[in-house]
Design a protein around this motif. Sequence first.
Motif, PDB file in Angstrom:
ATOM      1  N   TYR A 199     -47.894  -8.660  -4.600  1.00 31.11           N
ATOM      2  CA  TYR A 199     -47.853  -7.490  -4.147  1.00 31.11           C
ATOM      3  C   TYR A 199     -46.910  -7.204  -3.100  1.00 31.11           C
ATOM      4  O   TYR A 199     -46.587  -6.052  -2.774  1.00 31.11           O
ATOM      5  CB  TYR A 199     -49.277  -7.035  -3.576  1.00 31.11           C
ATOM      6  N   GLU A 200     -45.882  -8.067  -2.623  1.00 25.76           N
ATOM      7  CA  GLU A 200     -45.002  -7.857  -1.759  1.00 25.76           C
ATOM      8  C   GLU A 200     -43.703  -7.644  -2.124  1.00 25.76           C
ATOM      9  O   GLU A 200     -43.182  -8.012  -3.335  1.00 25.76           O
ATOM     10  CB  GLU A 200     -44.980  -9.157  -0.745  1.00 25.76           C
ATOM     11  N   ARG A 201     -42.976  -6.701  -1.543  1.00 24.77           N
ATOM     12  CA  ARG A 201     -41.511  -6.633  -1.723  1.00 24.77           C
ATOM     13  C   ARG A 201     -40.517  -6.876  -0.923  1.00 24.77           C
ATOM     14  O   ARG A 201     -40.841  -6.564   0.256  1.00 24.77           O
ATOM     15  CB  ARG A 201     -41.264  -4.896  -1.948  1.00 24.77           C
ATOM     16  N   HIS A 202     -39.482  -7.501  -1.100  1.00 20.80           N
ATOM     17  CA  HIS A 202     -38.203  -7.824  -0.343  1.00 20.80           C
ATOM     18  C   HIS A 202     -37.858  -6.326   0.368  1.00 20.80           C
ATOM     19  O   HIS A 202     -37.556  -5.428  -0.206  1.00 20.80           O
ATOM     20  CB  HIS A 202     -37.256  -8.314  -1.230  1.00 20.80           C
ATOM     21  N   ARG A 217     -60.218 -14.268   1.357  1.00 15.78           N
ATOM     22  CA  ARG A 217     -58.820 -13.790   0.916  1.00 15.78           C
ATOM     23  C   ARG A 217     -58.532 -14.364  -0.417  1.00 15.78           C
ATOM     24  O   ARG A 217     -58.042 -13.907  -1.201  1.00 15.78           O
ATOM     25  CB  ARG A 217     -57.776 -14.414   1.977  1.00 15.78           C
ATOM     26  N   LYS A 218     -58.891 -15.822  -0.472  1.00 15.03           N
ATOM     27  CA  LYS A 218     -58.601 -16.643  -1.744  1.00 15.03           C
ATOM     28  C   LYS A 218     -57.260 -16.616  -1.876  1.00 15.03           C
ATOM     29  O   LYS A 218     -56.921 -16.324  -3.374  1.00 15.03           O
ATOM     30  CB  LYS A 218     -59.523 -16.089  -2.972  1.00 15.03           C
ATOM     31  N   THR A 219     -56.281 -16.591  -0.958  1.00 13.55           N
ATOM     32  CA  THR A 219     -54.761 -16.659  -1.344  1.00 13.55           C
ATOM     33  C   THR A 219     -54.023 -17.971  -1.362  1.00 13.55           C
ATOM     34  O   THR A 219     -52.945 -18.026  -1.570  1.00 13.55           O
ATOM     35  CB  THR A 219     -54.240 -15.453  -0.386  1.00 13.55           C
ATOM     36  N   GLU A 220     -54.841 -18.961  -1.162  1.00 17.40           N
ATOM     37  CA  GLU A 220     -54.129 -20.055  -0.650  1.00 17.40           C
ATOM     38  C   GLU A 220     -55.125 -21.363  -1.467  1.00 17.40           C
ATOM     39  O   GLU A 220     -56.242 -21.361  -1.685  1.00 17.40           O
ATOM     40  CB  GLU A 220     -54.102 -20.386   0.826  1.00 17.40           C
ATOM     41  N   SER A 221     -54.228 -22.595  -1.595  1.00 19.63           N
ATOM     42  CA  SER A 221     -54.719 -23.735  -2.045  1.00 19.63           C
ATOM     43  C   SER A 221     -55.545 -24.375  -0.936  1.00 19.63           C
ATOM     44  O   SER A 221     -55.337 -23.797   0.266  1.00 19.63           O
ATOM     45  CB  SER A 221     -53.651 -24.696  -2.439  1.00 19.63           C
ATOM     46  N   ASP A 222     -56.409 -25.318  -1.310  1.00 18.63           N
ATOM     47  CA  ASP A 222     -57.569 -26.004  -0.290  1.00 18.63           C
ATOM     48  C   ASP A 222     -56.468 -26.589   0.746  1.00 18.63           C
ATOM     49  O   ASP A 222     -56.615 -26.588   2.141  1.00 18.63           O
ATOM     50  CB  ASP A 222     -58.061 -27.033  -1.085  1.00 18.63           C
TER      51      ASP A 222
END
Length: 193
Positions: free
Chosen positions: A46-49, A139-144
Amino acid sequence: MSFKGKMLVFTAPSGAGKTTIVRHLLSEYEALDFSISATTRARRDYERHGRDYYFMSPEEFRYRAENDEFLEWEEVYEDQFYGTLKSEVDRLWSMGKHIVFDIDVRGATNIKRLYGDDCLAVFVKPPSVEVLIKRLRDRKTESDASFAKRVKRVKREMQYEHDFDKILVNDLLEVTLKEAEYLVEGFLNIKNE
């Protein structure tokens, strides 16, 4: 003479709500604009430079750091850099804006040290470390592995809260947003437009 505005620096451990607070303030006050940080971390879908971050390779980041192009920067994790380009501050002041930063603890203390009374440094604190860890997990945006690194960093960053001008406890979001508005209005001597 060119405009030299003031700076509002919001910092917090990940998940404490600083980005939500910053977005709210930017939507409420035309006199404010957001300082876009540079980073080498992977871009999320969802991010833009140029809107969320200036995304660059570790090599480009190091080159710019060596050429003194950053106001402040840090290697947060191995080969994962974050920083504020001097050109970003110039860009925003040339537009006649006061600058709002959403950055990590070390970057915030560096900017406060450089700009003194022209900078209000605010630490956004969660109601507890347990609540913060739950927010990060949700958030569930990262690995463990990434999550474990972030939690370790959160606990370290919480120790710096008293190094800032103000502390906002983000327990009830509506209350926190109103308190943030009062801080901005008092510091800049402006009213909500």
